[in-house]
Design a protein around this motif. Structure first.
Motif, PDB file in Angstrom:
ATOM      1  N   ARG A 232       0.207  -1.446   0.009  1.00  0.00           N
ATOM      2  CA  ARG A 232       0.311   0.069  -0.041  1.00  0.00           C
ATOM      3  C   ARG A 232       0.698   1.489  -0.316  1.00  0.00           C
ATOM      4  NH1 ARG A 232      -3.296  -3.454   3.238  1.00  0.00           N
ATOM      5  NH2 ARG A 232      -1.770  -2.925   5.136  1.00  0.00           N
ATOM      6  N   ALA A 233       1.954   1.288   1.253  1.00  0.00           N
ATOM      7  CA  ALA A 233       3.129   1.940   0.238  1.00  0.00           C
ATOM      8  C   ALA A 233       3.443   2.645  -0.636  1.00  0.00           C
ATOM      9  CB  ALA A 233       3.946   1.788   1.453  1.00  0.00           C
ATOM     10  N   ASP A 235       1.889   2.038  -3.331  1.00  0.00           N
ATOM     11  CA  ASP A 235       1.351   2.610  -4.239  1.00  0.00           C
ATOM     12  C   ASP A 235       1.025   3.887  -3.827  1.00  0.00           C
ATOM     13  OD1 ASP A 235       0.650  -0.063  -5.753  1.00  0.00           O
ATOM     14  OD2 ASP A 235      -1.005  -0.717  -4.486  1.00  0.00           O
ATOM     15  N   ARG A 236       1.652   4.461  -2.780  1.00  0.00           N
ATOM     16  CA  ARG A 236       0.968   5.831  -2.152  1.00  0.00           C
ATOM     17  C   ARG A 236       1.812   6.277  -2.697  1.00  0.00           C
ATOM     18  NH1 ARG A 236      -1.571   3.363   2.349  1.00  0.00           N
ATOM     19  NH2 ARG A 236       0.622   3.778   3.660  1.00  0.00           N
ATOM     20  N   THR A 239       1.572   7.052  -7.069  1.00  0.00           N
ATOM     21  CA  THR A 239       1.035   7.369  -7.319  1.00  0.00           C
ATOM     22  C   THR A 239       0.917   9.140  -6.805  1.00  0.00           C
ATOM     23  OG1 THR A 239      -0.542   5.980  -6.584  1.00  0.00           O
ATOM     24  CG2 THR A 239      -1.483   8.652  -7.417  1.00  0.00           C
ATOM     25  N   LEU A 240       1.179   9.685  -5.797  1.00  0.00           N
ATOM     26  CA  LEU A 240       2.105  10.994  -4.739  1.00  0.00           C
ATOM     27  C   LEU A 240       2.853  11.698  -5.129  1.00  0.00           C
ATOM     28  CD1 LEU A 240      -0.217  10.673  -1.814  1.00  0.00           C
ATOM     29  CD2 LEU A 240      -1.149  11.472  -3.424  1.00  0.00           C
ATOM     30  N   LYS A 242       5.531  10.702  -3.160  1.00  0.00           N
ATOM     31  CA  LYS A 242       6.069  11.290  -1.718  1.00  0.00           C
ATOM     32  C   LYS A 242       6.626  10.068  -1.289  1.00  0.00           C
ATOM     33  CE  LYS A 242       4.630  15.211  -1.661  1.00  0.00           C
ATOM     34  NZ  LYS A 242       5.976  16.595  -2.149  1.00  0.00           N
ATOM     35  N   GLU A 246       6.671   7.007   3.917  1.00  0.00           N
ATOM     36  CA  GLU A 246       5.661   5.949   3.940  1.00  0.00           C
ATOM     37  C   GLU A 246       7.062   4.886   3.645  1.00  0.00           C
ATOM     38  OE1 GLU A 246       3.366   5.341   2.343  1.00  0.00           O
ATOM     39  OE2 GLU A 246       2.569   7.448   2.304  1.00  0.00           O
TER      40      GLU A 246
END
Length: 330
Positions: A232-233, A235-236, A239-240, A242, A246
């Motif tokens: 999940r980290a 993917d975030r 996407t972002l 950042k 993460e």
């Protein structure tokens, strides 16, 4: 003739501009970039209609495309049969071709961290591995020459005075200026992050953190909840954009000390001790003389059953313990 014209003539001699059939151009299988944006292709096609092709695409002598995917797509959209292309002989090497393709501005526009990681693993990592191997071999040769006065290959030659270098990095300035520009080779001792910083859209340290997130998300030795949180980290971050936060969050999960599981035998002993202690306190709080006359018939039968099972359990446990403590063969 001006210096610029001389450089352009020299470039045309080494990497000539030729006309190539559009349908003969091969898209390489080793590319890691996305398909061209249809909106951009439409815009370039309108520009071709107005002013024509201003900058040739790049191909190898075998018509493998190096750069100019969007321009080629625009030419196909307009139905062009031929297109101007600059032919780079050295680009038959897949690694050189990938570096030149990546260096093209339209090749790395808006690439995600996942796409940059794929390019790093597919192209840059093999280059860095080869560079480290060459550096190790060069150092070994130098040490052998210092110790024995000859090379490791066995020849009795004087120590070499040549500086160990690797292949030059291809940049847009080099491609535009041609062979008249002196290319300074990068020393083999250069840091790996220098290469990452040059070719990726993020710093080498940021890419290291993102790659570590990817590794954690795929590490079967980690607990499933940690892997899932790392995914999940990942993917975030992709996407972002950042990464640092993460990375730190998942690293804390990975590095947290493992809680040792208690010994089952110790846990059973603790439960039995607590249970019998509580039963003993009940017997002390309610003497037999006090409860004998107040217990109902049903209550007495239930209590008698529990006491009988307790005594049987104790006798059985004692026999088994004595059997375990008895020496073998006796």
């Amino acid at each position: 003739m001006s210096m610029a014209m001389a450089r352009r003539a020299a470039l045309d001699d080494v990497n000539p501009v030729i006309w190539v059939k559009v349908d003969s151009i091969v898209l390489p299988h080793d590319r890691s970039r996305r398909e061209p944006d249809p909106v951009v292709v439409e815009r370039i096609a309108r520009s071709f209609t107005d002013v024509g092709l201003l900058m040739p695409i790049g191909v190898t002598p075998h018509n493998v495309l190096i750069f100019g995917t969007t321009r080629l797509a625009a030419a196909k959209k307009l139905g062009w049969e031929r297109i101007e292309a600059r032919e780079f002989e050295s680009a038959d090497d897949p690694e050189v071709r990938r570096l030149m393709e990546w260096e093209e501005n339209d090749a790395r526009q808006d690439l995600t961290l996942e796409e940059q990681l794929a390019f790093k693993r597919d192209v840059l990592d093999p280059i860095l591995t080869a560079r480290a191997k060459e550096r190790q071999q060069a150092n070994g040769t130098a040490r052998a020459s210092q110790m024995w006065g000859r090379s490791v290959e066995g020849g009795n030659f004087p120590p070499s005075t040549e500086r160990h270098v690797v292949a030059p990095v291809v940049t847009p300035a080099i491609l535009a200026a041609g062979p008249a520009v002196e290319v300074e080779s990068r020393p083999a001792s250069g840091k790996s992050r220098d290469l990452l910083n040059h070719y990726l859209g993020v710093s080498g340290r940021t890419m290291e953190k993102f790659e570590q997130l990817a590794d954690w998300s795929e590490d079967e030795s980690l607990p499933a909840p940690v892997r899932e949180e790392a995914a999940r980290a990942r993917d975030r971050a992709n996407t972002l954009g950042k990464v640092d936060g993460e990375y730190k969050r998942v690293r804390a999960l990975v590095e947290q000390p493992a809680v040792p599981r208690p010994d089952p035998s110790i846990e059973v002993e603790a439960r039995l001790t607590r249970g019998f202690s509580a039963f003993e306190r009940l017997l002390e709080e309610h003497p037999a003389a006090e409860v004998a006359g107040v217990l109902s018939e049903g209550g007495w039968r239930g209590l008698a059953v529990v006491l009988q099972r307790t005594m049987e359990w104790g006798r059985d446990a004692r026999r088994r313990r004595e059997a375990c403590e008895r020496p073998r063969g006796s």
